[in-house]
Design a protein around this motif. Structure first.
Motif, PDB file in Angstrom:
ATOM      1  N   TYR A 149       0.923  -1.128   0.039  1.00 49.42           N
ATOM      2  CA  TYR A 149      -0.104  -0.104  -0.114  1.00 49.42           C
ATOM      3  C   TYR A 149       0.823   1.226   0.011  1.00 49.42           C
ATOM      4  CZ  TYR A 149      -3.958  -2.997   0.954  1.00 49.42           C
ATOM      5  OH  TYR A 149      -5.015  -3.975   0.909  1.00 49.42           O
ATOM      6  N   VAL A 151       0.870   5.105   1.289  1.00 50.73           N
ATOM      7  CA  VAL A 151       0.308   5.873   2.260  1.00 50.73           C
ATOM      8  C   VAL A 151       0.863   7.288   2.129  1.00 50.73           C
ATOM      9  CG1 VAL A 151      -0.112   6.441   4.526  1.00 50.73           C
ATOM     10  CG2 VAL A 151       0.300   4.128   3.920  1.00 50.73           C
ATOM     11  N   TYR A 157      -4.887   4.934   2.042  1.00 55.55           N
ATOM     12  CA  TYR A 157      -4.169   3.714   1.584  1.00 55.55           C
ATOM     13  C   TYR A 157      -4.535   3.350   0.345  1.00 55.55           C
ATOM     14  CZ  TYR A 157      -5.263   3.955   6.848  1.00 55.55           C
ATOM     15  OH  TYR A 157      -5.681   4.235   8.132  1.00 55.55           O
TER      16      TYR A 157
END
Length: 349
Positions: A149, A151, A157
């Protein structure tokens, strides 16, 4: 503000109280984090049995929540909200936590916050280390999930990749079962691998170059695949018709672990370079693996990139991470209604 977190996505019943600190760098502090594990129940079956898991959650949930409140020195009146894992996970297990949280919210008049389980794992990094330098690329790796993911800002996310078949932790469990090592497989393989030759057996590494038709929005070259590796171990074991010595088992464990860890680390740092990350992190149950932690920190030092791991108590499923993710959503003004339902395949991002 204090928040109660509830986690019942698989085979741990957990409740925790987390409070805001007022410190922007390290925004949350754990006041309690109670976990009732079901490992002993599922060990004889070689894996989690969903019906047994949900029944045990029903038995444990009230006592676990009461203990979490008591250890935190907190009453229901001291809480500002209740956070609960909505999904993904085993639907029967999720329903126990969601039903309890909804009933508690209705009875107490507290706001309800629905949390994605993997968002909880990502926020476990912040809970332990403080806010991460952003953008950050985080690998979430566990028995049911292996995903990357991005961020870019707190609470955001963006999925970058996932596994096409077995999750890394699932592959560990299957190989351990094949070798007669019991359940869960991750800790025992990690332990045996320390006494094995990680180059004793030639095992394949899968590299994907095309998008998954089930996730065409992702490029695909950062995806993971561990089913071929698992099959290669099966063939090697079956070819040893005379059985395996303790040293051969250790060599298989070491060789298997080397390939898994290399695949995880390589894709993580490729993604970090591609998305110009300011930091990298690993979360989830497999983040407790000793070789993964060591190679991750070594690679980050050589790349001169800040790297973050949760403490071991926050690596596996726990309610403190759910409470932290719940606080993040609550402060963003996001709450759930009392018609909330569990979602076993809840997407993130």
């Amino acid at each position: 503000m204090r928040i109660l977190g509830i986690e019942t996505s698989c085979d741990e019943t957990s409740a925790a109280v987390v409070e805001e600190t007022g410190d922007a760098a390290k925004p949350w502090a754990i006041r309690s984090n109670v976990i009732a594990s079901q490992v002993a129940i599922h060990r004889e079956w070689g894996g989690v049995v969903p019906e047994l898991a949900s029944r045990q959650h029903i038995r444990d949930i009230c006592g676990v929540v009461e203990r979490a409140l008591a250890e935190a020195g907190t009453t229901w009146r001291d809480l500002g909200a209740i956070a609960v894992t909505q999904g993904p996970g085993l639907v029967g297990s999720l329903l126990v936590g969601v039903s309890f949280a909804k009933a508690a919210a209705a009875a107490s008049g507290l706001p309800l916050v629905a949390v994605h389980h993997l968002a909880g794992h990502i926020e476990s990094l912040v809970l332990h280390n403080g806010e991460l330098p952003l953008p950050s690329v985080v690998l979430v790796v566990s028995g049911g999930h292996t995903s990357l993911y991005l961020v870019e800002r707190p609470g955001s996310y963006q999925p970058l990749s996932r596994t096409r078949d077995d999750a890394a932790g699932e592959a560990y469990d299957k190989v351990a079962k094949l070798l007669g090592l019991g359940y869960p497989g991750g800790p025992v393989i990690d332990r045996l691998a320390k006494n094995g030759n990680d180059r004793a057996i030639a095992l394949p590494t899968t590299r994907l170059t095309h998008a998954d038709r089930n996730a065409p929005e992702l490029k695909g070259d950062l995806d993971f695949s561990f089913s071929g590796l698992k099959t290669a171990v099966v063939r090697h074991v079956r070819a040893r018709q005379g059985g395996l010595s303790d040293q051969e088992i250790a060599d298989i464990a070491a060789s298997f672990q080397r390939v898994v860890v290399s695949a995880l680390i390589d894709r993580l740092f490729v993604a970090a370079r591609r998305y110009q990350a300011a930091s990298v992190g690993i979360a989830g149950g497999v983040s407790a693996n000793s070789r993964l932690r060591a190679e991750f920190m070594d690679r980050s030092e050589r790349r001169e990139m800040p790297a973050f791991l949760p403490c071991l108590s926050l690596s596996t499923d726990n309610a403190a991470m759910i409470a932290a993710a719940g606080l993040r959503k609550f402060r963003a003004g996001v709450t759930a209604s009392l018609d909330l339902n569990a979602d076993a395949a809840l997407p993130l991002g």
